[in-house]
Structures are given as structure tokens and as C-alpha cells.
Write a protein that holds these residues in place. Sequence first.
Motif, PDB file in Angstrom:
ATOM      1  N   LEU A  91       2.918  11.057   8.253  1.00  0.00           N
ATOM      2  CA  LEU A  91       2.267   9.917   8.898  1.00  0.00           C
ATOM      3  C   LEU A  91       1.170   9.351   8.010  1.00  0.00           C
ATOM      4  CD1 LEU A  91       2.040  11.330  12.540  1.00  0.00           C
ATOM      5  CD2 LEU A  91       3.748   9.750  11.617  1.00  0.00           C
ATOM      6  N   ARG A  92       0.476  10.211   7.287  1.00  0.00           N
ATOM      7  CA  ARG A  92      -0.548   9.748   6.349  1.00  0.00           C
ATOM      8  C   ARG A  92       0.067   8.847   5.273  1.00  0.00           C
ATOM      9  NH1 ARG A  92      -5.375  11.865   5.020  1.00  0.00           N
ATOM     10  NH2 ARG A  92      -4.889  13.807   6.110  1.00  0.00           N
ATOM     11  N   HIS A  93       1.195   9.266   4.727  1.00  0.00           N
ATOM     12  CA  HIS A  93       1.865   8.441   3.728  1.00  0.00           C
ATOM     13  C   HIS A  93       2.187   7.051   4.287  1.00  0.00           C
ATOM     14  CE1 HIS A  93       3.350  12.414   1.772  1.00  0.00           C
ATOM     15  NE2 HIS A  93       2.269  11.989   1.163  1.00  0.00           N
ATOM     16  N   LEU A  94       2.614   7.012   5.541  1.00  0.00           N
ATOM     17  CA  LEU A  94       2.957   5.727   6.149  1.00  0.00           C
ATOM     18  C   LEU A  94       1.730   4.828   6.291  1.00  0.00           C
ATOM     19  CD1 LEU A  94       5.401   6.933   8.944  1.00  0.00           C
ATOM     20  CD2 LEU A  94       6.001   5.967   6.713  1.00  0.00           C
ATOM     21  N   LEU A  95       0.596   5.404   6.669  1.00  0.00           N
ATOM     22  CA  LEU A  95      -0.621   4.611   6.862  1.00  0.00           C
ATOM     23  C   LEU A  95      -1.232   4.167   5.539  1.00  0.00           C
ATOM     24  CD1 LEU A  95      -2.407   6.536   9.772  1.00  0.00           C
ATOM     25  CD2 LEU A  95      -1.039   4.457   9.928  1.00  0.00           C
ATOM     26  N   THR A  96      -1.088   4.986   4.495  1.00  0.00           N
ATOM     27  CA  THR A  96      -1.688   4.657   3.199  1.00  0.00           C
ATOM     28  C   THR A  96      -0.716   3.960   2.256  1.00  0.00           C
ATOM     29  OG1 THR A  96      -1.160   6.861   2.341  1.00  0.00           O
ATOM     30  CG2 THR A  96      -3.344   6.559   3.335  1.00  0.00           C
ATOM     31  N   MET A  97       0.471   3.620   2.742  1.00  0.00           N
ATOM     32  CA  MET A  97       1.463   2.878   1.952  1.00  0.00           C
ATOM     33  C   MET A  97       1.965   3.675   0.752  1.00  0.00           C
ATOM     34  SD  MET A  97       1.446   0.060   3.701  1.00  0.00           S
ATOM     35  CE  MET A  97       0.379  -0.595   4.974  1.00  0.00           C
ATOM     36  N   THR A  98       2.067   4.992   0.895  1.00  0.00           N
ATOM     37  CA  THR A  98       2.485   5.837  -0.224  1.00  0.00           C
ATOM     38  C   THR A  98       3.707   6.681   0.129  1.00  0.00           C
ATOM     39  OG1 THR A  98       0.893   7.553   0.450  1.00  0.00           O
ATOM     40  CG2 THR A  98       0.164   5.961  -1.227  1.00  0.00           C
ATOM     41  N   SER A  99       4.590   6.144   0.961  1.00  0.00           N
ATOM     42  CA  SER A  99       5.768   6.914   1.352  1.00  0.00           C
ATOM     43  C   SER A  99       6.723   7.146   0.184  1.00  0.00           C
ATOM     44  CB  SER A  99       6.524   6.196   2.474  1.00  0.00           C
ATOM     45  OG  SER A  99       7.142   5.007   1.985  1.00  0.00           O
ATOM     46  N   GLY A 130       3.554  10.093  -1.775  1.00  0.00           N
ATOM     47  CA  GLY A 130       2.170  10.306  -2.153  1.00  0.00           C
ATOM     48  C   GLY A 130       1.818   9.895  -3.562  1.00  0.00           C
ATOM     49  N   THR A 131       2.796   9.434  -4.342  1.00  0.00           N
ATOM     50  CA  THR A 131       2.535   9.128  -5.753  1.00  0.00           C
ATOM     51  C   THR A 131       2.588   7.645  -6.083  1.00  0.00           C
ATOM     52  OG1 THR A 131       4.866   9.325  -6.422  1.00  0.00           O
ATOM     53  CG2 THR A 131       3.537  11.350  -6.393  1.00  0.00           C
ATOM     54  N   TRP A 132       2.973   6.801  -5.134  1.00  0.00           N
ATOM     55  CA  TRP A 132       3.226   5.394  -5.457  1.00  0.00           C
ATOM     56  C   TRP A 132       2.786   4.524  -4.297  1.00  0.00           C
ATOM     57  CZ3 TRP A 132       5.121   3.329 -10.005  1.00  0.00           C
ATOM     58  CH2 TRP A 132       5.530   2.000  -9.979  1.00  0.00           C
ATOM     59  N   PHE A 133       1.887   3.576  -4.561  1.00  0.00           N
ATOM     60  CA  PHE A 133       1.418   2.652  -3.535  1.00  0.00           C
ATOM     61  C   PHE A 133       2.319   1.426  -3.493  1.00  0.00           C
ATOM     62  CE2 PHE A 133      -0.999  -1.097  -2.236  1.00  0.00           C
ATOM     63  CZ  PHE A 133      -1.590  -0.674  -1.060  1.00  0.00           C
ATOM     64  N   SER A 134       2.781   1.077  -2.315  1.00  0.00           N
ATOM     65  CA  SER A 134       3.584  -0.133  -2.136  1.00  0.00           C
ATOM     66  C   SER A 134       3.296  -0.693  -0.751  1.00  0.00           C
ATOM     67  CB  SER A 134       5.076   0.165  -2.291  1.00  0.00           C
ATOM     68  OG  SER A 134       5.836  -1.021  -2.163  1.00  0.00           O
ATOM     69  N   TYR A 135       2.633  -1.831  -0.724  1.00  0.00           N
ATOM     70  CA  TYR A 135       2.170  -2.411   0.537  1.00  0.00           C
ATOM     71  C   TYR A 135       3.337  -2.992   1.321  1.00  0.00           C
ATOM     72  CZ  TYR A 135      -1.024  -4.934   3.631  1.00  0.00           C
ATOM     73  OH  TYR A 135      -1.721  -5.378   4.720  1.00  0.00           O
ATOM     74  N   THR A 136       3.462  -2.564   2.558  1.00  0.00           N
ATOM     75  CA  THR A 136       4.568  -3.017   3.412  1.00  0.00           C
ATOM     76  C   THR A 136       4.196  -2.824   4.870  1.00  0.00           C
ATOM     77  OG1 THR A 136       6.886  -2.661   4.007  1.00  0.00           O
ATOM     78  CG2 THR A 136       5.657  -0.749   3.232  1.00  0.00           C
ATOM     79  N   GLY A 137       4.868  -3.544   5.740  1.00  0.00           N
ATOM     80  CA  GLY A 137       4.659  -3.364   7.173  1.00  0.00           C
ATOM     81  C   GLY A 137       5.471  -2.229   7.759  1.00  0.00           C
ATOM     82  N   THR A 138       6.424  -1.722   6.991  1.00  0.00           N
ATOM     83  CA  THR A 138       7.303  -0.678   7.520  1.00  0.00           C
ATOM     84  C   THR A 138       6.535   0.569   7.922  1.00  0.00           C
ATOM     85  OG1 THR A 138       9.067  -1.479   6.064  1.00  0.00           O
ATOM     86  CG2 THR A 138       9.363   0.680   7.060  1.00  0.00           C
ATOM     87  N   GLY A 139       5.598   0.997   7.063  1.00  0.00           N
ATOM     88  CA  GLY A 139       4.882   2.244   7.329  1.00  0.00           C
ATOM     89  C   GLY A 139       4.152   2.263   8.662  1.00  0.00           C
ATOM     90  N   PRO A 140       3.266   1.286   8.934  1.00  0.00           N
ATOM     91  CA  PRO A 140       2.579   1.276  10.229  1.00  0.00           C
ATOM     92  C   PRO A 140       3.542   1.180  11.410  1.00  0.00           C
ATOM     93  CG  PRO A 140       1.436  -0.123   8.673  1.00  0.00           C
ATOM     94  CD  PRO A 140       2.718   0.271   8.019  1.00  0.00           C
ATOM     95  N   TYR A 141       4.628   0.426  11.244  1.00  0.00           N
ATOM     96  CA  TYR A 141       5.606   0.304  12.327  1.00  0.00           C
ATOM     97  C   TYR A 141       6.231   1.660  12.648  1.00  0.00           C
ATOM     98  CZ  TYR A 141      10.007  -0.807  14.680  1.00  0.00           C
ATOM     99  OH  TYR A 141      11.074  -0.841  15.563  1.00  0.00           O
ATOM    100  N   VAL A 142       6.667   2.382  11.628  1.00  0.00           N
ATOM    101  CA  VAL A 142       7.286   3.697  11.844  1.00  0.00           C
ATOM    102  C   VAL A 142       6.251   4.682  12.385  1.00  0.00           C
ATOM    103  CG1 VAL A 142       8.453   5.632  10.709  1.00  0.00           C
ATOM    104  CG2 VAL A 142       9.074   3.276  10.118  1.00  0.00           C
ATOM    105  N   ALA A 143       5.012   4.595  11.886  1.00  0.00           N
ATOM    106  CA  ALA A 143       3.955   5.481  12.378  1.00  0.00           C
ATOM    107  C   ALA A 143       3.651   5.226  13.853  1.00  0.00           C
ATOM    108  CB  ALA A 143       2.694   5.296  11.542  1.00  0.00           C
ATOM    109  N   ALA A 144       3.643   3.951  14.249  1.00  0.00           N
ATOM    110  CA  ALA A 144       3.356   3.617  15.645  1.00  0.00           C
ATOM    111  C   ALA A 144       4.449   4.138  16.574  1.00  0.00           C
ATOM    112  CB  ALA A 144       3.195   2.112  15.798  1.00  0.00           C
ATOM    113  N   ARG A 145       5.676   4.099  16.126  1.00  0.00           N
ATOM    114  CA  ARG A 145       6.746   4.653  16.964  1.00  0.00           C
ATOM    115  C   ARG A 145       6.653   6.170  17.052  1.00  0.00           C
ATOM    116  NH1 ARG A 145      12.436   1.731  15.878  1.00  0.00           N
ATOM    117  NH2 ARG A 145      13.075   3.606  17.024  1.00  0.00           N
ATOM    118  N   ALA A 146       6.145   6.814  16.006  1.00  0.00           N
ATOM    119  CA  ALA A 146       5.884   8.255  16.084  1.00  0.00           C
ATOM    120  C   ALA A 146       4.801   8.537  17.120  1.00  0.00           C
ATOM    121  CB  ALA A 146       5.479   8.788  14.720  1.00  0.00           C
ATOM    122  N   LEU A 147       3.782   7.669  17.167  1.00  0.00           N
ATOM    123  CA  LEU A 147       2.737   7.799  18.187  1.00  0.00           C
ATOM    124  C   LEU A 147       3.347   7.745  19.580  1.00  0.00           C
ATOM    125  CD1 LEU A 147      -0.426   7.608  18.915  1.00  0.00           C
ATOM    126  CD2 LEU A 147       0.046   5.163  19.152  1.00  0.00           C
TER     127      LEU A 147
END
Length: 304
Positions: A91-99, A130-147
Motif C-alpha cells: 500500500l505504501r508503494h501505491l501511495l508513493t507512486m513506486t509500485s 520501491g525503486t522507480w517513481f512514476s506518477y499515476t492515478g492507479t496507485g491511490p485508486y487501488v489503495a482506496a479499494r484495499a481500504l
Amino acid sequence: MRALIDGLVDAAQREGMELYGVHVYRRGAEPVERRLRSDDRVNLWSVSKTFTSVALGIAEAEGRLALDDPALDYYPELRPLAAPGLDQVTLRHLLTMTSGSPHSWFADEPVTVPDLAADFFATPLAHEPGTWFSYTGTGPYVAARALRAATGANVRDYLLPRVFGPLAIHNPQWHTCPLGHPVAESDLYLTTSELARFGRLLLDEGRHDGRQLVPAKYCARLARESVPTENPDDPEGFSMAGRYGLGVWCETDGDSYRMAGRYGQLCFVCPPQEAVVTVTAHVEEGSPRTDITALIRQEILDRL
């Protein structure tokens, strides 16, 4: 502070920027706001990502989840189709755009697959998590569904009694995907002052009217648990600051940060200056004359 706001408005008008509202709060003083059009709720665009992050931070404090949990744990039905390595994305990777995933989607784009989360987990990784930053809306969306899987409530409904209600943000609208999930990365609609109250909550370490709404430690973590946004092998990659935290862009002092959305939706939270500066606007992108962020720093933050 009124003079500072007037200075920003005058400078923005000279640059052809359309501001809707400017709100400045400094601890120990009454907030000051100037309206330049009716006080309507507007799409906060990517500022919405910070609300999603805060929701996960509250859920972590409640023992519902942990940011270092693999996201796939909350999607057991999707495990059979997950590409190799996706079980290591947290979930951290999703919030920090580092999936590490090349999957990219934003709420202003049509949804062309039956399930965005399934499409994300089925997409092979391009980099180690955790090694590559790539800004996208996918991460927060997937994290919110995990919530939602962890708490039984979608991100909007989860925040209603915990944040929105106590801050007198009544019945906020948050657009949903075709499956009915709030898009989480964007499309939350608030007024300038409603966003400013959220910023003040974070400045005040999560306390409002004597109640601890957001864990103080999570408020501090928003900027401190950050990642570099520059990838040497991808100099053209999108970045609005040198570091990105848990749903916020970090300022250079290490403690301040900003929530930033398309067309000039901005909320700066600045603990060193004990201040929150909030702007809603419609500033067109693509021109070197439209750096509203720099203008806010020049006309307000640097003069506090």
C-alpha cells in the motif's frame, strides 16, 4: 495577510491566471479569504490523493491495515491473475507512486477495461517495487479499494464520520468509477475554505476542536516518508518536486508540503511558518507563464 493575498491576486491577473479563491491561515490569527467568484465546490483533481492517503493512515492507526501490507492481500480474488512480483507491491508503494508498474490511468481518462484493479495486478512490472517513481492515478485508486476491503466502507464514507463531518464538510461529492468505487486519485469536490480546513487539520497535527481526528504521527509522516521523484534513466518523467511523500509533494525545507491538483488547486501546509495557504483556480497548463506554485511562494510564502 490581506495585503499578501491582494498581491497574489494582482500578480495572477497580470499573468492571465483565473483564481477562484485564496485562503491564508496562520496559527494565532484569524484566517483571511478572498473570493474572486462564487464559493462553489470545485474538482480538486490530484489534491484528492492526500485525502485517500489520510484515510489509510487513520485505518492503520485503527489496526485495520498497515501501509507495508501487500496490496494483493486485499484482493484475494485477483491473486490467480496477478503478474509475477505484484505480490510485493505494498500500500505504501501505491501511495508513493513506486509500485514499479507501468500501468497508468487518471480519472479524466475513460475506463476501457472491466476492472481497473484487475488490470493493474495483471500488468507485468517494469521495475522492482520501491525503486522507480512514476506518477499515476492507479496507485491511490487501488489503495482506496484495499481500504474498502479492510474496513467495509469506501474512502468517502470512511472519512465522513472521521474527517469530513467534524470539519463541517457536509455531503462531499466524490466521483466514482463504473464499478461504483470513488476514483480516489481525483474528482473530490470541495470549496476553497473546506480544503483550507483540511490543511489546517494537518498543520495542527490532526487535532480539531480538541479531538484527534488524524494520528499526529501520520501527519508528520506525510512528508517525511518520501521518495525521490527523479529517475536518471527517465529524465522526461513527470515531477513537480524533488521528493514525493504519502500523497503530497514535498517542499525543500523537509517539513512543508503541498497538495496539488490540475489547473491550480493547491494547499500548502507549512509547519515552519505555522501557516496554510490554499488556492482554487483554473490555470491552463502548458505555458511557462502559468507557474501558479512559484507565484504563491513568491507573493505569500516567502513573505510570511
